[in-house]
Motif scaffolding. Structure first.
Motif, PDB file in Angstrom:
ATOM      1  N   THR A 134      43.477  57.674  10.658  1.00  0.00           N
ATOM      2  CA  THR A 134      43.876  58.927  11.125  1.00  0.00           C
ATOM      3  C   THR A 134      45.048  59.373  11.490  1.00  0.00           C
ATOM      4  N   LEU A 135      45.963  59.815  10.883  1.00  0.00           N
ATOM      5  CA  LEU A 135      47.092  60.524  11.143  1.00  0.00           C
ATOM      6  C   LEU A 135      47.042  61.930  11.324  1.00  0.00           C
ATOM      7  N   PHE A 136      47.521  62.716  12.297  1.00  0.00           N
ATOM      8  CA  PHE A 136      47.304  63.800  12.525  1.00  0.00           C
ATOM      9  C   PHE A 136      48.580  64.607  12.857  1.00  0.00           C
ATOM     10  N   TYR A 137      48.408  66.197  12.863  1.00  0.00           N
ATOM     11  CA  TYR A 137      49.666  66.914  13.023  1.00  0.00           C
ATOM     12  C   TYR A 137      49.973  66.990  14.439  1.00  0.00           C
ATOM     13  N   PRO A 138      51.122  66.858  14.972  1.00  0.00           N
ATOM     14  CA  PRO A 138      51.630  66.835  16.383  1.00  0.00           C
ATOM     15  C   PRO A 138      52.155  67.741  16.797  1.00  0.00           C
ATOM     16  N   GLY A 139      52.782  68.877  15.922  1.00  0.00           N
ATOM     17  CA  GLY A 139      53.541  70.025  16.428  1.00  0.00           C
ATOM     18  C   GLY A 139      54.513  69.608  17.268  1.00  0.00           C
ATOM     19  N   GLN A 140      54.916  70.386  18.312  1.00  0.00           N
ATOM     20  CA  GLN A 140      55.931  70.152  19.305  1.00  0.00           C
ATOM     21  C   GLN A 140      55.474  69.426  20.460  1.00  0.00           C
ATOM     22  N   HIS A 189      41.762  59.860  23.609  1.00  0.00           N
ATOM     23  CA  HIS A 189      41.451  60.701  22.290  1.00  0.00           C
ATOM     24  C   HIS A 189      40.800  59.944  21.346  1.00  0.00           C
ATOM     25  N   ASP A 190      39.826  59.363  21.451  1.00  0.00           N
ATOM     26  CA  ASP A 190      38.762  58.317  20.680  1.00  0.00           C
ATOM     27  C   ASP A 190      38.231  59.114  19.607  1.00  0.00           C
ATOM     28  N   ASP A 191      38.792  59.282  18.407  1.00  0.00           N
ATOM     29  CA  ASP A 191      38.225  59.664  17.377  1.00  0.00           C
ATOM     30  C   ASP A 191      38.500  61.351  17.268  1.00  0.00           C
ATOM     31  N   ALA A 192      39.328  61.522  17.942  1.00  0.00           N
ATOM     32  CA  ALA A 192      39.799  63.099  18.134  1.00  0.00           C
ATOM     33  C   ALA A 192      41.070  63.423  17.330  1.00  0.00           C
ATOM     34  N   GLU A 193      41.399  62.707  16.314  1.00  0.00           N
ATOM     35  CA  GLU A 193      42.895  62.957  15.845  1.00  0.00           C
ATOM     36  C   GLU A 193      42.671  64.115  14.895  1.00  0.00           C
ATOM     37  N   GLN A 194      41.410  64.231  14.173  1.00  0.00           N
ATOM     38  CA  GLN A 194      41.245  65.246  13.200  1.00  0.00           C
ATOM     39  C   GLN A 194      41.045  66.647  13.869  1.00  0.00           C
ATOM     40  N   SER A 195      40.371  66.507  14.920  1.00  0.00           N
ATOM     41  CA  SER A 195      40.099  68.206  15.651  1.00  0.00           C
ATOM     42  C   SER A 195      41.294  68.506  16.314  1.00  0.00           C
ATOM     43  N   GLU A 210      51.752  78.270   6.835  1.00  0.00           N
ATOM     44  CA  GLU A 210      50.447  78.536   6.168  1.00  0.00           C
ATOM     45  C   GLU A 210      49.765  77.355   5.275  1.00  0.00           C
ATOM     46  N   GLY A 211      48.646  77.105   5.366  1.00  0.00           N
ATOM     47  CA  GLY A 211      47.916  76.266   4.485  1.00  0.00           C
ATOM     48  C   GLY A 211      47.894  74.761   4.766  1.00  0.00           C
ATOM     49  N   LYS A 212      48.769  74.336   5.707  1.00  0.00           N
ATOM     50  CA  LYS A 212      48.823  72.868   5.915  1.00  0.00           C
ATOM     51  C   LYS A 212      47.783  72.442   6.586  1.00  0.00           C
ATOM     52  N   ASN A 213      47.466  71.121   6.219  1.00  0.00           N
ATOM     53  CA  ASN A 213      46.240  70.328   6.640  1.00  0.00           C
ATOM     54  C   ASN A 213      46.706  69.945   8.065  1.00  0.00           C
ATOM     55  N   GLY A 214      45.573  69.298   8.807  1.00  0.00           N
ATOM     56  CA  GLY A 214      45.997  69.338  10.380  1.00  0.00           C
ATOM     57  C   GLY A 214      45.774  67.716  10.394  1.00  0.00           C
ATOM     58  N   SER A 215      45.505  66.872   9.247  1.00  0.00           N
ATOM     59  CA  SER A 215      45.274  65.533   9.427  1.00  0.00           C
ATOM     60  C   SER A 215      45.456  64.911   8.105  1.00  0.00           C
TER      61      SER A 215
END
Length: 441
Positions: A42-48, A75-81, A98-103
């Motif tokens: 699971t890759l996730f959106y890191p922002g800044q 952060h075990d299994d917390a990437e999506q959240s 707008e509308g961008k996925n988080g993971s």
């Protein structure tokens, strides 16, 4: 004690994909990928969330980071959240798209023989078309100008130009010589002051910097770098060690390999680029498979499509918004020199990049067997990386060892920090890891 790797990765089944594109044929054994395990990351959106933020009071886990505790232990299994939370806006994302996925789910398979590491990736794209458009130029009836851009650009957000930016897959590799990469991964290379990050300096300030600017690398923005390359405790963008000190670090192997498959700038010629991170994100010595197709003095293209080979000299705006064919201008296959008297019309479009497999050479051309295919809404990328490239600006991989990888995907017409990233991943070559490369017979 860290949880077992199986808690982070799940084995899934995928369709068969045989190596065998033109660039790979006759040099690669056929691989039935259905016989190999698939690890889903699971890759996730890191922002800044920069290196500086990671160690700041704003980060609840800063004290544990300072003690060397790995990010994914907390952060075990917390990437999506986490990704969904960050992408929605807030202190780590002041300018959400707008509308961008988080993971994003990245399926990875790996194998090896005596000479090569074989990797296969699959991920579903958010857009309903592949991101194969990049740096296009449009003729407005009088002059050429760049057209389209990433979804983060204001002109795209406001609907003045379409979102046009290439999909990308990046791989970072550390062999243990970069301190704390095994725990913090790509956050070690992401800092305040970089593009689209807090404290981003003006272009003039970067151009006047003795190392980064006109007297050194010739840059006007700040890109990835490692903490060991700076002289102050804040790891500031402008506090760079001397070129001599950086060269000594590089000679000792203190750098990260960084390779990027690009759907527009490398995939049409079955390649990926090759670079490294130390004092800046740089390409290896030699020539990439891509260059500019723009004369910066006149702002005119240098090459156009060869009508005798393609049936037309250019594309149109409607072509590139739906997925053009061909999407890329390849010097030795479908290009000819630009003719200013070719009766250009308003709305004619040409790629702003010129590709060439023939012109790619040196260490920059080490990733010469990388093939991507977009089907059923997903990219499938097969990557063959020599264990030993024979170049000192690459990390030599050895069977029986493990290495720390970091993966990133730029999806849905974005660039810079608007990507998806993984926590550090242990890859074993003939040895157990989060991902274990299976030995081929």
């Amino acid at each position: 004690m860290l949880p077992a790797p199986s808690r982070y990765f799940t084995v899934v089944a995928v369709a068969t994909f045989w190596l065998g594109t033109s660039a790979l044929a006759d040099t690669t054994p056929p691989i039935d990928w259905t016989s190999l395990p698939v690890e889903e990351i699971t890759l996730f959106y890191p922002g800044q969330s920069s290196f500086q933020w990671l160690h700041s009071r704003e980060h609840p886990g800063a004290r544990m980071v300072g003690r060397g505790i790995a990010c994914k232990r907390c952060h075990d299994d917390a990437e999506q959240s986490m990704g969904n939370d960050i992408v929605s806006g807030g202190r780590l994302e002041p300018d959400p798209i707008e509308g961008k996925n988080g993971s994003l789910q990245l399926a990875v398979q790996a194998a090896h023989d005596e000479k090569n590491l074989y990797l296969r990736f699959r991920w579903k794209t958010q857009a309903e078309r592949p991101g194969v458009m990049h740096n296009y130029m449009r003729y407005d009836g009088q002059a050429w100008a760049f057209y389209g851009g990433p979804r983060s650009a204001m002109r795209v957000r406001q609907g003045q130009e379409p979102p046009l930016y290439e999909d990308r897959l990046a791989i970072m590799i550390d062999d243990g010589d970069v301190e704390r990469f095994a725990e913090q991964g790509c956050w070690l290379s992401c800092h305040n002051g970089m593009r689209d990050m807090p404290g981003e300096p003006a272009a003039e300030a970067v151009r006047s910097h003795p190392y980064l600017g006109e007297g050194g690398l010739g840059r006007d923005d700040v890109r990835k770098y490692l903490p060991v390359s700076r002289t102050d405790t804040s790891i500031s963008w402008d506090k760079v060690k001397s070129p001599e000190d950086l060269a000594k670090l590089k000679e000792r192997g203190v750098f990260l390999d960084l390779m990027q498959w690009r759907a527009a700038r490398s995939n049409p010629v079955d390649m990926a680029d090759d670079g490294f991170v130390l004092g800046y994100r740089l390409f290896d010595d030699g020539n990439n498979p891509f260059s500019w197709n723009v004369d910066r003095n006149s702002m005119t293209p240098q090459f156009m499509f060869d009508p005798e080979k393609v049936g037309k000299k250019s594309l149109t705006v409607s072509d590139i918004e739906t997925g053009p064919e061909p999407a890329a201008l390849i010097r030795e296959e479908n290009a000819t020199r630009y003719n200013p008297d070719a009766e250009w019309k308003e709305g004619d479009v040409l790629p702003g990049r010129l590709l060439s497999r023939v012109d790619a050479r040196g260490s920059a051309a080490d990733n010469a067997r990388v093939a991507g295919k977009w089907e059923d809404g997903s990219w499938i990328v097969t990557w063959i990386r020599p264990l030993d490239t024979g170049h000192g600006d690459d990390i030599t991989l050895k069977r029986g060892n493990t290495y720390t990888f970091g993966f990133a995907v730029h999806d849905d017409n974005v660039t810079t920090r608007f990507h998806f990233v993984s926590f550090p991943v242990v890859v074993g070559i003939g040895k157990g890891g989060d991902i274990t490369a299976v030995q081929l017979n």
